[in-house]
Enzyme design. Structure first.
Site, PDB file in Angstrom:
ATOM      1  N   CYS A 182       0.844  -1.201   0.000  1.00  0.00           N
ATOM      2  CA  CYS A 182       0.000   0.000   0.000  1.00  0.00           C
ATOM      3  C   CYS A 182       0.875   1.245   0.000  1.00  0.00           C
ATOM      4  O   CYS A 182       1.601   1.477  -0.973  1.00  0.00           O
ATOM      5  CB  CYS A 182      -1.017  -0.023   1.133  1.00  0.00           C
ATOM      6  SG  CYS A 182      -0.354  -0.393   2.774  1.00  0.00           S
ATOM      7  N   ARG A 183       0.869   2.023   1.093  1.00  0.00           N
ATOM      8  CA  ARG A 183       1.559   3.320   1.078  1.00  0.00           C
ATOM      9  C   ARG A 183       2.860   3.324   1.873  1.00  0.00           C
ATOM     10  O   ARG A 183       3.311   4.364   2.309  1.00  0.00           O
ATOM     11  CB  ARG A 183       0.622   4.404   1.635  1.00  0.00           C
ATOM     12  CG  ARG A 183      -0.652   4.583   0.831  1.00  0.00           C
ATOM     13  CD  ARG A 183      -1.565   5.606   1.493  1.00  0.00           C
ATOM     14  NE  ARG A 183      -2.814   5.758   0.765  1.00  0.00           N
ATOM     15  CZ  ARG A 183      -4.027   5.669   1.320  1.00  0.00           C
ATOM     16  NH1 ARG A 183      -4.137   5.422   2.618  1.00  0.00           N
ATOM     17  NH2 ARG A 183      -5.109   5.824   0.586  1.00  0.00           N
TER      18      ARG A 183
END
Length: 226
Positions: A182-183
């Protein structure tokens, strides 16, 4: 102005401006906004939703970042979109984060308590990961929102936003390892994705790297729709 006071005035002027940056980022929510904007441009409404703030509060924090030119905004149709002012801002955020992780043991303690199951993390390097994906040994999925995927994503990653994961599980092969990202290291979307996949019998791990860390390693990112 005398020769003795000129250097002092110069230093005061410079350090005053440096302090403006420090003051602007001296807020947990503003740091989170920088992290989110490093993934791509977003509206105020979307940033408020992702950071758990009201639209009014998010707007105030964004204005503080904009005053010191860390973020920029542009009008797109009926909406105002914010983005980082440049790649050097993302680099600044990464280096500040790295310094904090080195100097503040509290960060590692917080990570240790949250990520209790170390088996969910994938320690493979970017080149080894790409090799495994190309050879069909693993499937890489990007569980961020699709708009962030379009801005930039790791090559060969499949866009599979977390909210759509359960509906799309049948397209994932059960005979390969599923690597979710994800991030970056503080993002929990991939954690939830791995839990969902494992409950349904998939071999799944979480990649701690995101697009920021991938770029920092000198690796090329892909852009465009899924």
């Amino acid at each position: 102005m005398s020769l003795n006071t000129a250097p002092r005035s110069f230093k005061d002027a410079v350090y005053t401006q440096l302090a403006r940056i420090g003051k602007a980022v001296a807020s947990p929510k503003r740091l989170e906004l920088l992290d989110l904007l490093a993934q791509g441009r977003h509206t105020v409404e979307r940033l408020a939703e992702m950071s758990g703030m009201s639209v009014a509060n998010a707007s105030q924090h964004l204005q503080a970042l904009r005053r010191v030119r860390l973020v920029e905004r542009e009008k797109r149709g009926l909406h105002v979109h914010y983005r980082l002012a440049g790649s050097d801002v993302a680099g600044f955020f990464l280096r500040m984060r790295a310094l904090a992780e080195t100097q503040l043991s509290e960060i590692e303690e917080a990570r240790r308590q949250f990520f209790e199951d170390k088996s969910t993390a994938e320690a493979v390097g970017p080149r080894d990961l790409l090799r495994r994906v190309r050879k069909g040994e693993a499937v890489l999925i990007d569980v961020r929102p699709e708009e962030e995927y379009r801005e930039a994503h790791i090559p060969h990653a499949i866009s599979m936003p977390l909210e759509a994961l359960k509906k799309r599980l049948r397209v994932l092969p059960r005979n390969r390892e599923i690597v979710a990202y994800c991030r970056g290291p503080y993002c929990v979307l991939a954690v939830d994705a791995v839990r969902t996949l494992r409950k349904r019998g998939y071999r799944a791990v979480r990649l701690e790297m995101g697009v920021l860390e991938w770029r920092e390693e000198g690796m090329v990112l892909a852009t465009g729709p899924a």
